[in-house]
Design a protein around this motif. Structure first.
Motif, short mmCIF file in Angstrom:
data_model
loop_
_atom_site.label_atom_id
_atom_site.label_comp_id
_atom_site.label_asym_id
_atom_site.label_seq_id
_atom_site.Cartn_x
_atom_site.Cartn_y
_atom_site.Cartn_z
N LYS A 129 0.82 -1.33 -0.29
CA LYS A 129 0.03 0.04 0.05
C LYS A 129 0.95 1.10 0.24
O LYS A 129 0.73 2.37 -0.81
N LEU A 130 1.96 1.32 0.93
CA LEU A 130 2.82 2.39 0.68
C LEU A 130 3.52 2.66 -0.34
O LEU A 130 3.78 3.72 -0.78
N ASN A 131 4.13 1.56 -1.57
CA ASN A 131 4.17 2.11 -2.55
C ASN A 131 3.50 2.50 -3.26
O ASN A 131 3.79 3.04 -4.39
N GLU A 132 2.17 1.99 -3.72
CA GLU A 132 0.92 2.09 -4.69
C GLU A 132 1.36 3.92 -4.45
O GLU A 132 0.92 4.67 -4.81
N ASP A 133 1.31 4.00 -2.99
CA ASP A 133 1.18 5.93 -3.10
C ASP A 133 2.02 6.18 -3.16
O ASP A 133 1.74 7.46 -3.55
N LEU A 134 2.99 5.74 -3.05
CA LEU A 134 4.44 6.98 -3.34
C LEU A 134 4.50 6.52 -5.00
O LEU A 134 4.56 7.42 -6.18
N GLU A 135 4.13 5.65 -5.36
CA GLU A 135 4.10 5.57 -7.44
C GLU A 135 3.10 6.45 -7.86
O GLU A 135 3.61 7.12 -8.15
N LYS A 136 2.06 7.39 -6.89
CA LYS A 136 1.13 7.98 -7.45
C LYS A 136 2.16 9.64 -7.05
O LYS A 136 1.25 10.08 -8.86
N GLY A 137 2.12 9.14 -6.10
CA GLY A 137 3.34 10.54 -5.82
C GLY A 137 4.43 10.53 -7.31
O GLY A 137 4.32 11.89 -7.98
N TYR A 138 5.06 9.46 -7.91
CA TYR A 138 6.48 10.06 -8.05
C TYR A 138 5.42 10.53 -10.31
O TYR A 138 5.84 11.50 -10.83
N LEU A 139 4.50 10.05 -10.37
CA LEU A 139 3.87 10.33 -11.58
C LEU A 139 3.06 11.32 -11.45
O LEU A 139 3.13 12.18 -12.20
N LEU A 140 3.20 12.39 -10.46
CA LEU A 140 2.74 14.10 -10.45
C LEU A 140 3.86 14.69 -10.73
O LEU A 140 3.62 15.72 -10.68
N THR A 141 5.03 13.69 -10.01
CA THR A 141 6.06 14.60 -10.16
C THR A 141 6.74 14.97 -11.74
O THR A 141 8.11 15.61 -11.53
N GLN A 142 6.81 14.50 -12.27
CA GLN A 142 7.08 14.15 -14.08
C GLN A 142 7.10 16.15 -14.43
O GLN A 142 8.47 16.07 -15.43
N ASP A 143 6.81 16.69 -14.08
CA ASP A 143 6.87 17.96 -14.23
C ASP A 143 6.95 19.22 -13.55
O ASP A 143 7.18 20.35 -13.72
N SER A 144 7.68 18.36 -12.00
CA SER A 144 7.97 19.37 -10.69
C SER A 144 10.04 19.17 -11.12
O SER A 144 10.43 18.90 -12.23
N SER A 145 10.17 20.77 -10.31
CA SER A 145 11.39 20.55 -10.32
C SER A 145 12.39 19.33 -9.92
O SER A 145 11.92 18.16 -9.22
N SER A 146 13.39 19.69 -10.19
CA SER A 146 14.67 18.47 -10.01
C SER A 146 15.16 18.28 -8.76
O SER A 146 14.39 16.55 -8.32
N GLU A 147 14.53 18.98 -7.57
CA GLU A 147 14.92 18.35 -5.71
C GLU A 147 13.30 17.56 -5.40
O GLU A 147 13.27 16.64 -5.42
N VAL A 148 12.67 18.21 -6.04
CA VAL A 148 11.18 17.17 -5.72
C VAL A 148 11.05 16.13 -6.20
O VAL A 148 10.85 15.08 -5.95
N ALA A 149 11.25 15.96 -7.79
CA ALA A 149 11.34 14.56 -8.58
C ALA A 149 12.47 13.71 -7.98
O ALA A 149 11.81 12.14 -8.13
N THR A 150 13.22 14.36 -7.97
CA THR A 150 15.11 13.15 -7.12
C THR A 150 14.47 12.67 -5.81
O THR A 150 14.55 11.37 -5.99
N LEU A 151 13.85 13.11 -5.18
CA LEU A 151 13.76 12.73 -3.83
C LEU A 151 12.59 11.89 -3.31
O LEU A 151 12.63 10.90 -3.15
N ILE A 152 11.41 11.87 -4.63
CA ILE A 152 10.60 11.13 -4.19
C ILE A 152 11.06 9.67 -5.04
O ILE A 152 10.39 8.67 -5.16
N TYR A 153 11.49 10.00 -6.11
CA TYR A 153 12.73 9.09 -6.99
C TYR A 153 13.05 8.28 -6.17
O TYR A 153 12.72 6.66 -5.94
N TYR A 154 14.63 8.44 -5.31
CA TYR A 154 15.16 7.75 -4.83
C TYR A 154 13.77 6.79 -3.11
O TYR A 154 14.09 5.97 -3.17
N LEU A 155 13.11 7.42 -3.10
CA LEU A 155 11.61 6.88 -2.03
C LEU A 155 11.59 6.15 -1.95
O LEU A 155 11.26 4.65 -1.60
N LYS A 156 10.92 5.79 -3.30
CA LYS A 156 9.66 5.21 -4.38
C LYS A 156 10.69 4.42 -4.31
O LYS A 156 10.30 2.56 -4.57
N ASN A 157 11.84 4.18 -4.84
CA ASN A 157 12.20 3.36 -5.93
C ASN A 157 12.95 1.95 -4.57
O ASN A 157 13.42 0.98 -4.61
#
Length: 421
Positions: A129-157
């Motif tokens: 369930k936690l990974n499903e939530d983070l996957e949705k968050g990662y999809l939202l960061t595709q057009d975000s700033s680099s710092e935001v997208a990078t941290l979500i990417y590391y956390l999700k993976n």
């Protein structure tokens, strides 16, 4: 609005050029007629007639010349205006995406915070369930700033890797909600802060052309170049020397979850951040401990990677001097098992430092040596010994930590500058 302004600017320049052409053409025609009448009436010689005729041609060419000059002057201005419009639209899009990510992360924080105090056993359904939530968050960061997208990417993976480990070691993990959710909330709070404060404005709007295909194959393809901003980073930053990578590694290392440290190292695929954390504390231990048996065979190479460490302070009850130790976590991140099982003696005697390439490196005497899993061992050593190693190899450590940049000759820099312009 910006596009409309650009259109009117172009239209104004065109009308300006046409006005010059019509004005100078009419002036040239009038002067030419007056000149011919004067010649006929005054019977001026042929030399004056030829001069007036040439002068009329020059005047008639002046209008198109001025118009062409105006177009040449306006072209860079138009180009810069289009670039500025693109940057403005992109920044607006980034801010909009950051706002969406911030709202979503705050919702996750609100739902996760009560779970910290329940101390429930963490189950496989919870991590999914936690990974499903983070996957949705990662999809939202595709057009975000680099710092935001990078941290979500590391956390999700990292947590996706953690789920795989959890499936395999479910009986021995013994993880509770009070262990993992503080870390997740800590990262999400950092994402919220970045999405609020980071202003993604490029330092320069300089455009450069880059080859999509390497030489010499770029000569045999069409549309082999791509234009992009020279210093404008968007999306996930995969650079292992980035500040985001170091910050995230430090956040992981501060937790007590050794398996999470192992999973984060798999995602990072680099020991540079761990090396920087050791450098900050003035200690050193081999980051990559390679087996001596197959030193040149990449296929059968067995390596143990330092995935994290803990610092302990043992204080005596009778006023004795405190004893500081460091617990090191080494993991086999490759797909090859190391057989037979390692012992303290075989670990110290059969491995060498693969990061600093120190010959005959003497590993400090372990205080404790134990297996955490089949792929991870933990070793407790005296901190003073690690400080002595750091002092002995400080310069070499600093050289290994320096960012390696491509060396480009001055001639090549000038050629790139001329070619791009």
């Amino acid at each position: 609005m910006n596009t409309t302004k650009s259109f009117f600017l172009k239209l104004t320049l065109i009308l300006f050029g046409l006005t010059f052409i019509l004005f100078y053409d009419s002036s040239a025609g009038t002067s030419l007629q007056v000149g011919l009448s004067s010649i006929a009436e005054a019977n001026v010689d042929t030399t004056n007639f030829t001069f007036d005729k040439i002068w009329g041609y020059l005047v008639s060419l002046l209008g198109p010349g001025v118009a062409l000059y105006a177009v040449l002057i306006a072209r860079p201005l138009l180009r810069n205006k289009l670039i500025e419009n693109h940057v403005t639209q992109r920044i607006d899009q980034i801010h909009k995406s950051n706002s969406e990510v911030r709202l979503y992360c705050q919702q996750l924080i609100s739902s996760y915070t009560p779970l910290i105090y329940k101390h429930d056993r963490f189950k496989i359904e919870d991590i999914k369930k936690l990974n499903e939530d983070l996957e949705k968050g990662y999809l939202l960061t595709q057009d975000s700033s680099s710092e935001v997208a990078t941290l979500i990417y590391y956390l999700k993976n990292t947590l996706q890797q953690y789920e795989r480990k959890f499936n395999y070691y479910e009986q021995t993990f013994h993880i509770y909600s009070s262990d993992i959710f503080p870390f997740v909330i800590n990262v999400l709070n950092r994402v919220v802060m970045y999405s609020t404060q980071v202003i993604p404005i490029p330092a320069t709007t300089e455009i450069r052309n880059v080859d999509l295909i390497v030489k010499p194959l770029n000569r045999f393809v069409t549309d082999g170049k791509m234009s992009k901003f020279k210093n404008y980073r968007l999306g996930v930053n995969y650079d292992k020397d980035s500040a985001s990578c170091l910050i995230y590694t430090d956040m992981v290392n501060q937790t007590s979850m050794k398996h999470l440290k192992e999973c984060a190292s798999i995602v990072m695929s680099s020991s540079q951040s761990i090396a920087k954390l050791l450098y900050l504390r003035n200690i050193y231990i081999p980051l990559v401990w390679g087996a001596k048996k197959y030193p040149k065979d990449a296929l059968f190479r067995i390596e143990l990677t330092l995935v994290g460490f803990d610092e302990n302070t043992n204080i005596g009850i009778e006023g004795e001097e405190s004893n500081k130790t460091v617990v090191l976590y080494y993991s086999n991140l490759s797909n090859f098992d190391y057989l037979p099982k390692l012992t303290e003696e075989t670990f110290v005697g059969n491995f060498l430092d693969d990061w600093l390439r120190i010959e005959n490196f003497k590993f400090p005497k372990p205080i404790k040596f134990a297996y955490v899993t089949d792929e991870m061992i933990k070793i407790e050593v005296d901190r003073k010994e690690l400080q002595e190693i750091y002092n002995s190899y400080r310069r070499k450590i600093k050289n290994n930590l320096r960012i390696k940049r491509d060396k480009v000759s001055m001639f090549e820099k000038m050629w790139r500058l001329i070619w791009n312009n």
